[in-house]
Design a protein around this motif. Structure first.
Motif, PDB file in Angstrom:
ATOM      1  N   LEU A 186       0.826  -1.205   0.000  1.00  7.91           N
ATOM      2  CA  LEU A 186       0.000   0.000   0.000  1.00  7.91           C
ATOM      3  C   LEU A 186       0.864   1.261   0.000  1.00  7.91           C
ATOM      4  N   PRO A 187       0.283   2.416  -0.293  1.00 10.91           N
ATOM      5  CA  PRO A 187       1.062   3.656  -0.395  1.00 10.91           C
ATOM      6  C   PRO A 187       1.848   4.023   0.861  1.00 10.91           C
ATOM      7  N   ASP A 188       1.387   3.572   2.033  1.00 13.00           N
ATOM      8  CA  ASP A 188       2.095   3.900   3.276  1.00 13.00           C
ATOM      9  C   ASP A 188       3.191   2.895   3.604  1.00 13.00           C
ATOM     10  N   GLY A 189       3.394   1.887   2.743  1.00 12.30           N
ATOM     11  CA  GLY A 189       4.403   0.861   3.004  1.00 12.30           C
ATOM     12  C   GLY A 189       3.854  -0.398   3.646  1.00 12.30           C
ATOM     13  N   THR A 190       2.574  -0.393   4.006  1.00 12.15           N
ATOM     14  CA  THR A 190       1.952  -1.586   4.578  1.00 12.15           C
ATOM     15  C   THR A 190       1.890  -2.695   3.531  1.00 12.15           C
ATOM     16  N   PRO A 203      -7.463   3.508  -0.101  1.00  9.43           N
ATOM     17  CA  PRO A 203      -7.184   4.770  -0.789  1.00  9.43           C
ATOM     18  C   PRO A 203      -5.841   4.704  -1.505  1.00  9.43           C
ATOM     19  N   ALA A 204      -5.732   5.363  -2.649  1.00  5.22           N
ATOM     20  CA  ALA A 204      -4.476   5.375  -3.395  1.00  5.22           C
ATOM     21  C   ALA A 204      -3.406   6.198  -2.685  1.00  5.22           C
ATOM     22  N   ALA A 205      -3.832   7.054  -1.748  1.00  2.00           N
ATOM     23  CA  ALA A 205      -2.894   7.829  -0.924  1.00  2.00           C
ATOM     24  C   ALA A 205      -3.514   8.043   0.445  1.00  2.00           C
ATOM     25  N   PHE A 206      -2.720   7.839   1.495  1.00  2.00           N
ATOM     26  CA  PHE A 206      -3.202   8.074   2.863  1.00  2.00           C
ATOM     27  C   PHE A 206      -2.812   9.488   3.271  1.00  2.00           C
ATOM     28  N   ASN A 207      -3.820  10.326   3.556  1.00  2.00           N
ATOM     29  CA  ASN A 207      -3.497  11.713   3.885  1.00  2.00           C
ATOM     30  C   ASN A 207      -4.337  12.276   5.027  1.00  2.00           C
ATOM     31  N   GLY A 208      -5.117  11.446   5.683  1.00  2.00           N
ATOM     32  CA  GLY A 208      -5.964  11.937   6.765  1.00  2.00           C
ATOM     33  C   GLY A 208      -5.397  11.581   8.140  1.00  2.00           C
ATOM     34  N   GLU A 209      -6.276  11.654   9.121  1.00  2.00           N
ATOM     35  CA  GLU A 209      -5.873  11.358  10.501  1.00  2.00           C
ATOM     36  C   GLU A 209      -5.856   9.866  10.786  1.00  2.00           C
ATOM     37  N   GLU A 210      -6.342   9.073   9.839  1.00  2.00           N
ATOM     38  CA  GLU A 210      -6.311   7.628   9.988  1.00  2.00           C
ATOM     39  C   GLU A 210      -6.174   6.974   8.616  1.00  2.00           C
ATOM     40  N   ARG A 211      -5.681   5.754   8.622  1.00  2.00           N
ATOM     41  CA  ARG A 211      -5.582   4.954   7.401  1.00  2.00           C
ATOM     42  C   ARG A 211      -6.644   3.868   7.499  1.00  2.00           C
ATOM     43  N   ALA A 232       2.683  12.314  15.869  1.00  2.00           N
ATOM     44  CA  ALA A 232       1.758  11.326  16.436  1.00  2.00           C
ATOM     45  C   ALA A 232       1.547  10.181  15.446  1.00  2.00           C
ATOM     46  N   ARG A 233       1.376   8.987  15.987  1.00  2.00           N
ATOM     47  CA  ARG A 233       1.146   7.825  15.128  1.00  2.00           C
ATOM     48  C   ARG A 233      -0.225   7.893  14.464  1.00  2.00           C
ATOM     49  N   VAL A 234      -0.250   7.545  13.183  1.00  2.00           N
ATOM     50  CA  VAL A 234      -1.512   7.513  12.449  1.00  2.00           C
ATOM     51  C   VAL A 234      -2.062   6.088  12.521  1.00  2.00           C
ATOM     52  N   PRO A 235      -3.240   5.906  13.138  1.00  2.56           N
ATOM     53  CA  PRO A 235      -3.780   4.548  13.276  1.00  2.56           C
ATOM     54  C   PRO A 235      -4.177   3.941  11.936  1.00  2.56           C
ATOM     55  N   PHE A 236      -4.118   2.618  11.866  1.00  2.00           N
ATOM     56  CA  PHE A 236      -4.502   1.853  10.676  1.00  2.00           C
ATOM     57  C   PHE A 236      -5.728   1.019  11.049  1.00  2.00           C
ATOM     58  N   LYS A 237      -6.807   1.133  10.253  1.00  2.00           N
ATOM     59  CA  LYS A 237      -8.035   0.417  10.570  1.00  2.00           C
ATOM     60  C   LYS A 237      -8.460  -0.473   9.404  1.00  2.00           C
ATOM     61  N   VAL A 238      -8.922  -1.659   9.743  1.00  2.00           N
ATOM     62  CA  VAL A 238      -9.440  -2.595   8.746  1.00  2.00           C
ATOM     63  C   VAL A 238     -10.881  -2.910   9.100  1.00  2.00           C
ATOM     64  N   LYS A 239     -11.799  -2.573   8.200  1.00  2.00           N
ATOM     65  CA  LYS A 239     -13.211  -2.864   8.422  1.00  2.00           C
ATOM     66  C   LYS A 239     -13.595  -4.108   7.622  1.00  2.00           C
ATOM     67  N   SER A 240     -14.231  -5.051   8.302  1.00  2.00           N
ATOM     68  CA  SER A 240     -14.719  -6.269   7.642  1.00  2.00           C
ATOM     69  C   SER A 240     -16.221  -6.347   7.880  1.00  2.00           C
ATOM     70  N   ASP A 241     -16.982  -5.824   6.930  1.00  3.57           N
ATOM     71  CA  ASP A 241     -18.433  -5.771   7.081  1.00  3.57           C
ATOM     72  C   ASP A 241     -19.053  -6.891   6.258  1.00  3.57           C
ATOM     73  N   ILE A 242     -19.192  -8.084   6.859  1.00  2.00           N
ATOM     74  CA  ILE A 242     -19.764  -9.225   6.135  1.00  2.00           C
ATOM     75  C   ILE A 242     -21.163  -9.560   6.638  1.00  2.00           C
ATOM     76  N   VAL A 250     -10.854  -3.510  12.984  1.00  3.49           N
ATOM     77  CA  VAL A 250      -9.585  -3.753  13.668  1.00  3.49           C
ATOM     78  C   VAL A 250      -8.770  -2.474  13.616  1.00  3.49           C
ATOM     79  N   GLU A 251      -8.322  -2.003  14.766  1.00  6.73           N
ATOM     80  CA  GLU A 251      -7.505  -0.793  14.828  1.00  6.73           C
ATOM     81  C   GLU A 251      -6.106  -1.135  15.326  1.00  6.73           C
ATOM     82  N   VAL A 252      -5.096  -0.677  14.579  1.00 10.60           N
ATOM     83  CA  VAL A 252      -3.709  -0.982  14.941  1.00 10.60           C
ATOM     84  C   VAL A 252      -2.851   0.270  14.787  1.00 10.60           C
ATOM     85  N   LEU A 253      -1.664   0.206  15.389  1.00  9.13           N
ATOM     86  CA  LEU A 253      -0.695   1.278  15.226  1.00  9.13           C
ATOM     87  C   LEU A 253       0.528   0.803  14.439  1.00  9.13           C
TER      88      LEU A 253
END
Length: 392
Positions: A186-190, A203-211, A232-242, A250-253
């Motif tokens: 991903l664009p942030d290196g993830t 997103p093709a680019a992460f530019n907000g307060e969260e990814r 400050a660390r920008v949190p990374f979130k994964v939504k799984s809406d099944i 899931v929220e991670v740093l």
């Protein structure tokens, strides 16, 4: 003829001292033994054998002249073997082409594994088949280069000024089919590894307060640490809406974890290998903090987030090319097989209430995986084209 006599005869043959009758005897015996071996080989294996023998002949003839006179008896024997293999190959080809139906039957017996296959959908709706795309830059959008590597990876390169200036998020989606997998940076290196029949929107680019990304299916994440302008660390979130009460966030740093969130599975599972994550049940807003070696389970029958201690490495063996069944029920195992080999599963007879364990390469044919399960004696399989019948 006893053993000692046979050994002497073979030595004479090797040294070129046999009579014509003795040579005929050795060569006819060699051809007979070879025929037993090649009868079990398929066409491609027969050709490989022929090539290997021919290469050996060429290698031997490249030796110094002083040794060549001793090699001719060996080369004569090799030539006989080579001729015999060619004869068998030609006969088998004649049989196959004279009976086209035989080819289809042979092809149906072996079901091959999946591979690096995926489709990328850009923000403008255009689709790119990553399976067919050549290596290199495959797309550009808003100053972002999307590159496919020879290793089956998708890499985003974003200019530093773009990441901070873009106001509106541009989303891409990568989707793997049945029988497919893919890795994306991903664009942030993830780094994200997508299993078969999975969808990741990001997103093709992460530019907000969260990814934030959205996942359906299964993926392993190695989240890169990212800080904002204030440090400050920008949190990374994964939504799984099944749906059906199994949706989560899931929220991670910065961490390594695996999410299994398929529609046809009874639960939504997240397994933590490194770092820490917080799991939120989106139906109840209840959450739990995971530690390495723990797995969260969200089901439709409970509003809570259940946490268990597990062997975390077992959850990501798929990424490393293995099926690892750790006392799993048959339905879960067959779902994995169906997704990876792109086959349909049909259950016949009474339900099999048994768990199975074992490990085998995902790059074996499905036949070999089924054979491993059949050794338990608790289940039997029959393959009909791309349908697997499961029977007690």
């Amino acid at each position: 003829m006893n053993k000692a006599e046979v050994e002497k005869l073979l030595e004479r043959y090797r040294d070129g001292l046999c009579t014509e009758d003795e040579k005929a005897l050795v060569e006819s015996w060699h051809s007979s033994e070879l025929s037993k071996k090649v009868s079990d080989l398929d066409h491609s294996e027969l050709i490989d054998a022929k090539i290997q023998i021919w290469n050996a002949i060429e290698e031997e003839t490249a030796l110094k002249p002083a040794r060549r006179s001793l090699l001719w008896p060996k080369l004569a024997a090799a030539a006989v073997v080579l001729f015999f293999i060619g004869f068998v190959i030609n006969n088998q080809l004649k049989k196959q082409f004279s009976n086209p139906q035989q080819i289809s039957k042979t092809a149906e017996k072996i079901i091959r594994p999946g591979g690096n296959k995926a489709t990328l959908t850009l923000a403008d709706g255009s689709k790119i088949s990553l399976t067919d795309a050549t290596n290199g830059v495959i797309a550009k959008q808003a100053g972002i280069n999307i590159t496919k590597t020879s290793k089956g990876e998708l890499i985003y390169t974003v200019a530093a000024q773009l990441a901070s200036n873009v106001k509106k998020a541009v989303y891409n989606t990568i989707e793997t089919p049945r029988g497919g997998q893919y890795q994306i940076n991903l664009p942030d290196g993830t780094k994200v590894w997508l299993n078969a029949e999975s969808v990741l929107k990001y997103p093709a680019a992460f530019n907000g307060e969260e990814r934030k990304v959205e996942l359906k299916g299964e993926a392993y994440f190695e989240v890169a640490k990212l800080t904002d302008k204030k440090g400050a660390r920008v949190p990374f979130k994964v939504k799984s809406d099944i749906g059906a009460g199994r949706s989560q966030e899931v929220e991670v740093l910065g961490t390594h974890f695996n999410i299994n969130a398929y529609n046809n599975e009874p639960s939504n599972k997240t397994t933590l290998l490194e770092g820490s994550v917080r799991i939120k049940n989106l139906q109840s807003n209840l959450s739990q903090l995971l530690k390495p070696g723990q797995q969260s389970i969200i089901t439709s029958s409970s509003a809570s987030v259940k946490v268990e201690t597990v062997d975390a490495e077992e959850s990501v063996t798929w990424k490393d090319g293995y099926f690892s069944f750790n006392e799993e029920n048959l339905a879960t195992i067959m779902n994995k097989i169906a997704r990876w080999y792109n086959v349909e599963i049909d259950y016949r007879g009474n339900k099999i209430n048994k768990t199975f364990g074992g490990r085998i390469s995902r790059f074996n044919s499905v036949n070999e995986v089924l054979d491993m399960l059949q050794t338990t004696g608790a289940v039997h399989f029959k393959i009909e084209e791309r349908r697997i019948l499961v029977m007690p």
